[in-house]
Write a protein that holds these residues in place. Structure first.
Motif, PDB file in Angstrom:
ATOM      1  N   TYR A   1      13.211   9.456   9.646  1.00 27.19           N
ATOM      2  CA  TYR A   1      12.437   9.357  10.882  1.00 27.19           C
ATOM      3  C   TYR A   1      10.940   9.437  10.591  1.00 27.19           C
ATOM      4  O   TYR A   1      10.141   8.779  11.256  1.00 27.19           O
ATOM      5  N   ARG A   2      10.559  10.218   9.616  1.00 22.31           N
ATOM      6  CA  ARG A   2       9.144  10.255   9.236  1.00 22.31           C
ATOM      7  C   ARG A   2       8.693   8.895   8.690  1.00 22.31           C
ATOM      8  O   ARG A   2       7.602   8.427   9.006  1.00 22.31           O
ATOM      9  N   VAL A   3       9.544   8.287   7.881  1.00 21.23           N
ATOM     10  CA  VAL A   3       9.219   6.945   7.373  1.00 21.23           C
ATOM     11  C   VAL A   3       9.113   5.954   8.535  1.00 21.23           C
ATOM     12  O   VAL A   3       8.217   5.102   8.572  1.00 21.23           O
ATOM     13  N   TYR A   4      10.040   6.073   9.472  1.00 20.48           N
ATOM     14  CA  TYR A   4      10.022   5.198  10.659  1.00 20.48           C
ATOM     15  C   TYR A   4       8.736   5.378  11.453  1.00 20.48           C
ATOM     16  O   TYR A   4       8.098   4.402  11.862  1.00 20.48           O
ATOM     17  N   LEU A   5       8.318   6.622  11.665  1.00 20.09           N
ATOM     18  CA  LEU A   5       7.097   6.875  12.427  1.00 20.09           C
ATOM     19  C   LEU A   5       5.878   6.293  11.717  1.00 20.09           C
ATOM     20  O   LEU A   5       5.012   5.679  12.367  1.00 20.09           O
ATOM     21  N   ARG A   6       5.808   6.466  10.412  1.00 15.02           N
ATOM     22  CA  ARG A   6       4.664   5.916   9.675  1.00 15.02           C
ATOM     23  C   ARG A   6       4.632   4.392   9.785  1.00 15.02           C
ATOM     24  O   ARG A   6       3.571   3.796   9.993  1.00 15.02           O
ATOM     25  N   GLY A   7       5.804   3.776   9.648  1.00 18.52           N
ATOM     26  CA  GLY A   7       5.861   2.314   9.747  1.00 18.52           C
ATOM     27  C   GLY A   7       5.492   1.814  11.125  1.00 18.52           C
ATOM     28  O   GLY A   7       4.729   0.848  11.268  1.00 18.52           O
ATOM     29  N   MET A   8       6.013   2.460  12.171  1.00 20.50           N
ATOM     30  CA  MET A   8       5.717   2.027  13.537  1.00 20.50           C
ATOM     31  C   MET A   8       4.244   2.250  13.875  1.00 20.50           C
ATOM     32  O   MET A   8       3.627   1.442  14.576  1.00 20.50           O
ATOM     33  N   ALA A   9       3.660   3.348  13.394  1.00 23.31           N
ATOM     34  CA  ALA A   9       2.242   3.605  13.651  1.00 23.31           C
ATOM     35  C   ALA A   9       1.375   2.532  13.007  1.00 23.31           C
ATOM     36  O   ALA A   9       0.428   2.018  13.629  1.00 23.31           O
ATOM     37  N   ARG A  10       1.684   2.185  11.763  1.00 28.08           N
ATOM     38  CA  ARG A  10       0.910   1.142  11.090  1.00 28.08           C
ATOM     39  C   ARG A  10       1.082  -0.200  11.783  1.00 28.08           C
ATOM     40  O   ARG A  10       0.121  -0.954  11.959  1.00 28.08           O
ATOM     41  N   MET A  11       2.315  -0.511  12.188  1.00 32.34           N
ATOM     42  CA  MET A  11       2.561  -1.774  12.871  1.00 32.34           C
ATOM     43  C   MET A  11       1.815  -1.826  14.205  1.00 32.34           C
ATOM     44  O   MET A  11       1.251  -2.864  14.584  1.00 32.34           O
ATOM     45  N   SER A  12       1.789  -0.717  14.916  1.00 36.15           N
ATOM     46  CA  SER A  12       1.091  -0.668  16.194  1.00 36.15           C
ATOM     47  C   SER A  12      -0.403  -0.921  16.017  1.00 36.15           C
ATOM     48  O   SER A  12      -1.009  -1.705  16.756  1.00 36.15           O
ATOM     49  N   LEU A  13      -1.010  -0.267  15.023  1.00 33.04           N
ATOM     50  CA  LEU A  13      -2.446  -0.438  14.809  1.00 33.04           C
ATOM     51  C   LEU A  13      -2.766  -1.837  14.285  1.00 33.04           C
ATOM     52  O   LEU A  13      -3.821  -2.404  14.614  1.00 33.04           O
ATOM     53  N   LEU A  14      -1.862  -2.420  13.497  1.00 32.53           N
ATOM     54  CA  LEU A  14      -2.054  -3.819  13.083  1.00 32.53           C
ATOM     55  C   LEU A  14      -1.888  -4.755  14.275  1.00 32.53           C
ATOM     56  O   LEU A  14      -2.533  -5.800  14.342  1.00 32.53           O
ATOM     57  N   GLY A  15      -1.027  -4.375  15.208  1.00 29.34           N
ATOM     58  CA  GLY A  15      -0.907  -5.163  16.438  1.00 29.34           C
ATOM     59  C   GLY A  15      -2.209  -5.185  17.219  1.00 29.34           C
ATOM     60  O   GLY A  15      -2.593  -6.219  17.784  1.00 29.34           O
ATOM     61  N   ALA A  16      -2.902  -4.051  17.249  1.00 28.83           N
ATOM     62  CA  ALA A  16      -4.211  -4.011  17.897  1.00 28.83           C
ATOM     63  C   ALA A  16      -5.175  -4.960  17.209  1.00 28.83           C
ATOM     64  O   ALA A  16      -5.973  -5.654  17.867  1.00 28.83           O
ATOM     65  N   ALA A  17      -5.108  -5.030  15.879  1.00 26.81           N
ATOM     66  CA  ALA A  17      -5.971  -5.961  15.145  1.00 26.81           C
ATOM     67  C   ALA A  17      -5.645  -7.403  15.503  1.00 26.81           C
ATOM     68  O   ALA A  17      -6.552  -8.240  15.656  1.00 26.81           O
ATOM     69  N   GLY A  18      -4.347  -7.715  15.647  1.00 30.39           N
ATOM     70  CA  GLY A  18      -3.963  -9.073  16.010  1.00 30.39           C
ATOM     71  C   GLY A  18      -4.476  -9.479  17.384  1.00 30.39           C
ATOM     72  O   GLY A  18      -4.983 -10.586  17.572  1.00 30.39           O
ATOM     73  N   VAL A  19      -4.355  -8.560  18.352  1.00 29.94           N
ATOM     74  CA  VAL A  19      -4.817  -8.878  19.709  1.00 29.94           C
ATOM     75  C   VAL A  19      -6.338  -9.020  19.745  1.00 29.94           C
ATOM     76  O   VAL A  19      -6.877  -9.939  20.366  1.00 29.94           O
ATOM     77  N   THR A  20      -7.056  -8.113  19.070  1.00 24.73           N
ATOM     78  CA  THR A  20      -8.516  -8.214  19.063  1.00 24.73           C
ATOM     79  C   THR A  20      -8.969  -9.477  18.351  1.00 24.73           C
ATOM     80  O   THR A  20      -9.979 -10.095  18.734  1.00 24.73           O
ATOM     81  N   PHE A  21      -8.245  -9.886  17.304  1.00 33.47           N
ATOM     82  CA  PHE A  21      -8.599 -11.129  16.617  1.00 33.47           C
ATOM     83  C   PHE A  21      -8.405 -12.331  17.536  1.00 33.47           C
ATOM     84  O   PHE A  21      -9.198 -13.283  17.532  1.00 33.47           O
TER      85      PHE A  21
END
Length: 239
Positions: free
Chosen positions: A215-235
């Protein structure tokens, strides 16, 4: 290809990747949000729902990409809603299969708690917020650089597109509306990520230590994906 269409296709690709990764990142005993016994994690019904979900998601992505040629502003939204409905469909079908098949009959169910998620929580990966923040800053610098050459009126800004008529007077607020939208998007994704990291962990009572690590690995992955999603939308808004 116009910038609006390119932005719409970018949104489609990002949403598709997120939709395909979401069920893959969940633990085996919680497919599509349905709790199943460990010996049912590879049940034919579970595997079938995973295959159907992937195929329908890819078909929806193809349809959304085609929609970008006509309505690029709503293609990403339509795909996001469609993927959410597909996930809900898989959830309901698996829940029905579990209930009709009596997967939990004769079994004892338990709950496990790991207090380290409160005493030593998964930290927000601030470095992964850098791309979204940098893109927003670049957009602001470009806007400041071009501001003096803007015409007297501007088209209405609609996120991933513009409405040419009616036009609005050129003011700092109107000119920098894309930057404002980017800042709001970054804050929303940041808040969503923080809520995810503080949510109650869903652990497997049969494997408390192993499921806590996963679950810790899952949280780290989802957090990174979420913040990269913000980069995609801002781009997309930068384009």
């Amino acid at each position: 290809m116009t910038p609006t269409v390119a932005a719409g296709l970018t949104a489609v690709v990002l949403i598709t990747c997120f939709a395909l990764a979401t069920p893959a990142l969940s633990r085996p005993t919680l497919p599509f949000g349905v709790r199943v016994p460990a010996d049912r994690a590879a049940d034919p019904a579970v595997l079938a729902e995973r295959r159907v979900y992937v195929r329908l998601t890819l078909l929806s992505a193809a349809a959304a990409a085609a929609l970008c040629a006509f309505f690029p502003e709503i293609a990403g939204i339509a795909l996001g809603v469609g993927c959410a409905l597909l996930y809900h469909r898989a959830h309901r079908r698996l829940r029905t299969a579990k209930r009709s098949g009596g997967w939990h009959e004769g079994r004892r169910q338990g709950v496990t708690v790991d207090t380290t998620f409160r005493t030593d929580p998964v930290r927000l990966p601030w470095a992964w917020l850098t791309p979204a923040a940098a893109i927003t800053l670049i957009t602001a610098v470009l806007g400041w650089w071009r501001y003096g050459d803007l015409p007297a009126t501007l088209a209405d800004f609609l996120g991933l597109g513009v409405e040419p008529r009616p036009r609005q007077p050129t003011t700092p607020l109107a000119a920098f509306e894309p930057v404002i939208s980017q800042a709001v998007i970054v804050l929303l994704f940041l808040a969503m990520t923080l809520l995810l990291l503080r949510a109650r962990p869903d652990l497997d009572a049969a494997r408390p230590a192993g499921s806590a690590r996963r679950y810790r690995v899952y949280l780290r992955g989802m957090a990174r994906m979420s913040l990269l999603g913000a980069a995609g939308v801002t781009f997309s808004l930068l384009i």
